[in-house]
Design an enzyme around this catalytic site. Sequence first.
Site, PDB file in Angstrom:
ATOM      1  N   CYS A  44       1.631  -2.372   5.072  1.00 37.18           N
ATOM      2  CA  CYS A  44       1.723  -1.357   4.008  1.00 37.18           C
ATOM      3  C   CYS A  44       2.030  -1.996   2.662  1.00 37.18           C
ATOM      4  CB  CYS A  44       2.863  -0.362   4.311  1.00 37.18           C
ATOM      5  SG  CYS A  44       2.737   0.526   5.856  1.00 37.18           S
ATOM      6  N   CYS A  48       4.760   2.400  -0.079  1.00 39.46           N
ATOM      7  CA  CYS A  48       4.249   3.343   0.916  1.00 39.46           C
ATOM      8  C   CYS A  48       5.300   4.419   1.220  1.00 39.46           C
ATOM      9  CB  CYS A  48       3.883   2.613   2.200  1.00 39.46           C
ATOM     10  SG  CYS A  48       3.167   3.710   3.462  1.00 39.46           S
ATOM     11  N   CYS A  75      -2.460   0.459   6.653  1.00 41.80           N
ATOM     12  CA  CYS A  75      -1.891   1.803   6.735  1.00 41.80           C
ATOM     13  C   CYS A  75      -2.894   2.805   6.167  1.00 41.80           C
ATOM     14  CB  CYS A  75      -0.586   1.840   5.939  1.00 41.80           C
ATOM     15  SG  CYS A  75       0.112   3.494   5.728  1.00 41.80           S
TER      16      CYS A  75
END
Length: 377
Positions: A44, A48, A75
């Site tokens: 990520c 995030c 992600c």
Amino acid sequence: MNETSDDSLLRFDSDEAKWAAVLARDAAADDAFVYAVRTTGIYCRPTCPSRRPRRENAEFHADAAAAEEAGYRPCQRCRPQEATSLPQQHAQLVARACRLIEHGEALPSLDELARVAGLSRFHFHRVFKSVTGLTPRAYATACRADRVRQALTQQETVTDAIYEAGFNSSGRFYAGAERMLGMTPKRYREGGKGMEIQFALGECSLGTILVASSEKGICAISLGSDPERLLQAFQDQFANAHLIPGGKRFDAWVAKVVAFVEAPGVGLSLPLDIRGTAFQQRVWQALTEIPVGSTISYAALAERIGSPKAVRAVARACASNPLALAIPCHRVVRSDGALSGYRWGVERKRTLLRREAARGEATKLTGKEVGRSDESI
């Protein structure tokens, strides 16, 4: 991801610093690294919105390619493999919507703006407010306020100016006109014709100071090196107003401002005539609550007014402050503590902060509380 800057690399040069950035969802880290979660196999961006993993399950990679080479997949929420982060994408969408609002002949509906952004109307409304600190309607009102100021000097009648600026109801415009303009629309159109504004120029250790007052209170405090330029700028704003030298009472107000420059602890309680948008009013009110001897970052100020992502808008409101000292925008600094721009010169800002810091230390030693620098707005 964008090209990583040398500054970002230096700032996040250890796993501890990177983990702290992940916990803080630091936007500056998005261009510096990605983090991966061993238990899920996903990597990520630091910003995030997903739930944070345990520290022992997180590892860091220079970029998306490095994370994928290590066997992780991107992600689906923050899309770290894409060139721009979600906050950057949102900023771009909002910038496009702002241009539509600013340049459209009529105010686009929320549905129209959301459709252009490719979001639901509720999601778009939330994203717009988080980025700008204003709702789309409030932003449109501020834009129309700027338009009406310009139109009032160009159109033959006030009514023409109102509709030229995009207001579809004269009643709605007049309801907030005086707060927006600081006077009636007719007076503004006539360059302040019929208004009496007292003013005085003085000297202090920061250079020349101009103080001006309408019938409602102090409407301008300016600092500079050239008295003629200070006065000319104010005369240009109110070209047809009746400018008169201040009397004895006004001289006392000017003396109070000069005294505050030299010794910030004396306080600065003056009646103020403040003109600004709703957002500017929120920022300026928060500025008056910063104690003498203290500073705050633009980001923290944005948090304080409930608009944590509106840092740039907060900075613009500080730069638009017409009342030096009375609204203490000089107490706002960058997140790293460094001084940034100041409408009346960075050196003056440095001097004011140095004096206020000294006063703050003296207050701690004496245990006496320093009064507010001005009245609530």
